[in-house]
Design an enzyme around this catalytic site. Sequence first.
Site, PDB file in Angstrom:
ATOM      1  N   LYS A  17      -5.054   1.908 -45.169  1.00  0.00           N
ATOM      2  CA  LYS A  17      -5.205   2.291 -46.676  1.00  0.00           C
ATOM      3  C   LYS A  17      -4.150   3.452 -46.781  1.00  0.00           C
ATOM      4  O   LYS A  17      -4.450   4.725 -46.268  1.00  0.00           O
ATOM      5  CB  LYS A  17      -6.510   2.573 -47.178  1.00  0.00           C
TER       6      LYS A  17
ATOM      7  N   GLY B 130     -12.550  11.050 -56.915  1.00  0.00           N
ATOM      8  CA  GLY B 130     -13.839  11.992 -57.146  1.00  0.00           C
ATOM      9  C   GLY B 130     -14.314  12.151 -58.432  1.00  0.00           C
ATOM     10  O   GLY B 130     -14.927  13.278 -58.651  1.00  0.00           O
TER      11      GLY B 130
ATOM     12  N   ALA C 286     -10.913   4.446 -56.407  1.00  0.00           N
ATOM     13  CA  ALA C 286     -10.709   5.779 -56.993  1.00  0.00           C
ATOM     14  C   ALA C 286     -11.047   5.958 -58.523  1.00  0.00           C
ATOM     15  O   ALA C 286     -10.562   5.264 -59.328  1.00  0.00           O
ATOM     16  CB  ALA C 286      -9.463   6.564 -56.796  1.00  0.00           C
ATOM     17  N   GLY C 287     -12.052   6.842 -58.755  1.00  0.00           N
ATOM     18  CA  GLY C 287     -12.217   7.464 -60.029  1.00  0.00           C
ATOM     19  C   GLY C 287     -13.661   6.651 -60.545  1.00  0.00           C
ATOM     20  O   GLY C 287     -13.888   6.884 -61.816  1.00  0.00           O
TER      21      GLY C 287
ATOM     22  N   ASN D  29     -16.700   5.674 -53.097  1.00  0.00           N
ATOM     23  CA  ASN D  29     -17.110   6.599 -52.162  1.00  0.00           C
ATOM     24  C   ASN D  29     -18.061   7.504 -52.643  1.00  0.00           C
ATOM     25  O   ASN D  29     -19.535   7.262 -52.617  1.00  0.00           O
ATOM     26  CB  ASN D  29     -16.080   7.021 -51.180  1.00  0.00           C
ATOM     27  N   THR D  30     -17.564   8.544 -53.494  1.00  0.00           N
ATOM     28  CA  THR D  30     -18.185   9.470 -54.028  1.00  0.00           C
ATOM     29  C   THR D  30     -19.376   9.432 -55.003  1.00  0.00           C
ATOM     30  O   THR D  30     -20.365   9.819 -54.847  1.00  0.00           O
ATOM     31  CB  THR D  30     -17.353  10.580 -54.835  1.00  0.00           C
TER      32      THR D  30
END
Lengths: 65, 260
Positions: free
Chosen positions: B96, B157, B184-185, B206-207
């Site tokens: 990645k 995040g 992401a986001g 993830n977050t």
Amino acid sequence: MRVRVNGEEREIAAASVQALLAELDYEGTHFAIAVNYDVVPKSEWAARSLSSGDEIEIITPRQGG
Amino acid sequence: MLTFYSKQFSSRLLIGTALYPSPAIMQTAIRASGAQIVTVSLRREAAGGKSGDAFWSLIRELGVTVLPNTAGCRSVREAVTTAKLARELFGTSWIKLEVIADNDTLQPDVVGLVEAATILIKDGFEVFPYCTEDFSVATRLVDAGCKVVMPWAAPIGSARGIINRDALRLLRDRLPDITLVVDAGIGAPSHAAHALELGYDAVLLNTAVAKAKDPVAMAGAFRLGVEAGRVAFEAGLMDARDFASPSTPVVGTPFWHAVS
């Protein structure tokens, strides 16, 4: 000789990558190592000699996103 | 089935391994998510340390495919070396690829990204580039040999969901043969569903799971969101309209008279 290990200046006696790991008491088994931005495969750790001023990165798996 | 560089997967959720309250919760949440691919990073090991071994054994227990990242790299040289370290450490040619331009937005350096991807693909890597939604950048990445492109929904995040839907839709329309992942986001299962409804092949997050009050329950919610979005895409969503259109039949409405 003086080298940089993971960004820190150090005075070391080790002449090879393998010897450096022993000198710094690394106990783990999952490392990847780069010297001056060149990856040194595990099979070459014993043979890869170090020189004054070398920049060594000792890397392990970590959490990531 | 979902294909990443000739490997097939049934889950369309890729999940990160960072920021969980504990290693045990990380493992349980990843299992609950149904994800078959997890992202990991590479970091310096302190002298005398063996913390990498402990983390690696947790990941091995999960039996998942590992996608290492180059998170935090700010130059082509750093990213390329980190990718090579990852190949040595994890025994995979998957990477990645992140080249970061700015600390506050974690905006990808798209120029450096294309350059690094080109170098790595020539060296045999299978690159998963983290990029913006810019079509010309995605095209350059594909021209360089990327079979996967991973545009952001919003900054890493930030939990804002898909900010630029039209641009993401354009990428999907123009790159029908590329595996597209929204990376992401993503903050909520509805955001993940939205990405899948747009025809994206998968989402990476993830977050949103790790920082939930109950990460394990949230992982399950994301699994359902991704599945719902994919099924909806395959079922074919209706087109949006500017004005109302009654769902209940008009003919036969009591007290109704045709306008003369």
